[in-house]
Design a protein around this motif. Structure first.
Motif, short mmCIF file in Angstrom:
data_model
loop_
_atom_site.label_atom_id
_atom_site.label_comp_id
_atom_site.label_asym_id
_atom_site.label_seq_id
_atom_site.Cartn_x
_atom_site.Cartn_y
_atom_site.Cartn_z
N ILE A 171 0.90 -0.90 0.31
CA ILE A 171 -0.21 -0.01 0.03
C ILE A 171 1.13 1.28 -0.30
O ILE A 171 1.82 1.50 0.48
CB ILE A 171 -1.16 0.24 1.19
N CYS A 181 1.41 5.14 0.48
CA CYS A 181 0.75 6.11 1.09
C CYS A 181 0.41 7.12 0.44
O CYS A 181 0.51 8.28 0.84
CB CYS A 181 1.12 6.25 2.43
N ILE A 208 -3.11 4.32 -0.87
CA ILE A 208 -4.00 4.54 0.14
C ILE A 208 -3.84 5.79 1.23
O ILE A 208 -2.93 4.87 1.96
CB ILE A 208 -4.28 3.22 1.10
N VAL A 264 -10.43 6.25 5.05
CA VAL A 264 -9.42 5.26 4.93
C VAL A 264 -9.33 4.31 6.17
O VAL A 264 -8.56 3.04 5.22
CB VAL A 264 -8.27 6.10 5.58
N ARG A 323 -10.75 1.57 3.49
CA ARG A 323 -10.10 1.29 2.25
C ARG A 323 -9.33 -0.02 3.03
O ARG A 323 -9.12 -1.21 2.34
CB ARG A 323 -9.38 2.02 1.88
N TYR A 324 -8.61 0.42 4.24
CA TYR A 324 -7.48 -0.62 4.64
C TYR A 324 -8.16 -2.26 4.78
O TYR A 324 -7.82 -3.43 4.62
CB TYR A 324 -6.32 0.16 6.41
#
Length: 395
Positions: A157, A159, A178, A364, A367-368
């Motif tokens: 991912i 950031c 993300i 957020v 999405r994780y």
């Protein structure tokens, strides 16, 4: 592994965590606070001493802070690459392991995946390109060791868009974006209500933040107007309070530059209430989280034109970019920013705070959790009730 019917356990692995404070620690803490409402249990495994305060010695092996279960393990070597092989003993009941940052844990858990046999995801947090030091060695390491380690992760991912561009060549379609969530409540609406020539910067006292340039900049500004001053807020790293105070004396601005070590969030709010402008001379950022926190406070950011800040400013025209190595040009940019505050301060403040709200933690965290469920083969779950405030400050 989790017994049937029990919430899956996500083990978050990060080299530094609470009670240490910083951007990485804040991201992990806010993610941890968001997971129980979304159907997951959480535990953090981290190193057993604070890199910024070695005099504190070893911290407790197990502790709960702000409702988060923390397990700490011994380490040796450099804070940049802390070697901590005991990590393998703390994965036995994990359903999924989430590694934060690119360091020993990222490498060791990938190369040892046939021993622990746990699915893994990783978040890049800027990789290890925060300074230009040893750039040739870093590139070689990245294209060999890091490339090999990346193969052990189901998802990597990024950031920030800059991290996406960096990691796609070594991990391809397994990289997804993300962007970091931001705790927009902790400093919300904290900045001075009237324009003031007081600058503030927040972050570790590390070389990549280029804090001596901010001190030199303050000297240049004071030569134009005596009211300019600077607050430097953070924790020591490879720069110390003594080193920065010595630089302020050398520049003749020791009374205009104030250093604040290890402030709590309420104490930081107090300092922000006296400032109007946020500055960062950082030559590398993973995302630019602290700039968004500054926006949430109503501070007007003037930022060094690194990749992450350039991406952020491309979305938010209120932000100003400058080459902080050019002191005169950056002083001009700050004078212009102050003039904007004088002419449209209330409207500008409202625009900045409104823009920051888009980075709150609810979306957020969702999405994780989508990543976790995908990797674990779980069905999508309903979102938590709207009454849950994932952006509330840690208690």
């Amino acid at each position: 592994m989790t017994p049937h019917g029990e919430k899956p356990l996500i083990v978050q692995v990060v080299r530094q965590f609470l009670p240490n404070r910083g951007g990485l620690e804040d991201v992990v803490a806010n993610l941890c606070h968001s997971l129980p409402e979304r159907g997951f249990r959480v535990r953090v495994v981290t190193c057993d001493s604070l890199f910024s305060e070695p005099e504190r010695g070893r911290l407790p092996h197990q502790e709960t802070i702000d409702g988060i279960e923390i397990v700490r393990i011994p380490w040796r070597g450099s804070p940049r690459y802390p070697v901590a092989p005991a990590i393998f003993r703390h994965l036995r009941d994990a359903d999924l392991v989430h590694v934060h940052a690119i360091d020993f844990f990222f490498d060791a858990l990938s190369w040892g995946r046939f021993l622990h046999r746990r699915p893994m995801v990783a978040t890049t947090h800027g990789g290890f390109f925060h300074t230009k030091s040893f750039s040739a060695l870093k590139k070689t390491w990245f294209n060999t060791i890091t490339r090999g380690s990346a193969q052990g992760y189901a998802e990597i991912i990024g950031c920030s868009e800059a991290d996406m561009r960096t990691f796609e060549p070594i991990a391809g379609s397994r990289v997804r974006l993300i962007e970091n969530g931001v705790d927009i409540a902790k400093f919300e609406d904290a900045a001075s209500r009237v324009p003031t020539r007081r600058l503030v910067t927040i972050g570790r006292f590390s070389a990549n933040k280029r804090l001596p340039l901010l001190i030199e900049l303050t000297a240049a500004l004071k030569a134009r107007h005596p009211d300019w001053s600077l607050d430097i807020i953070g924790v020591p790293s490879d720069l110390t309070v003594d080193m920065l105070q010595a630089e302020a004396r050398r520049q003749g601005v020791e009374t205009a530059v104030t250093l604040h070590k290890g402030l709590t969030n309420p104490e930081i709010r107090t300092r922000l209430a006296e400032a109007s402008l946020f500055v960062s001379a950082s030559d590398y950022e993973g995302f630019g989280l602290v700039a968004v926190e500054a926006m949430s406070a109503g501070l007007l950011p003037v930022l060094n034109a690194n990749a992450a800040f350039t991406d952020l400013a491309g979305r938010h025209t209120e932000l100003s970019l400058s080459d902080f190595a050019d002191i005169s040009a950056t002083a001009d940019a700050l004078e212009a920013a102050y003039a904007r505050l004088e002419t449209r301060g209330d409207a500008l403040r409202a625009d900045l705070m409104s823009a920051a709200r888009a980075y709150g933690w609810n979306a957020v965290a969702d999405r994780y959790c989508d990543v976790y469920r995908s990797v674990l083969g779980l069905a999508a779950a309903p979102r938590p009730a709207l009454s849950f405030d994932a952006t509330a400050p840690a208690r």
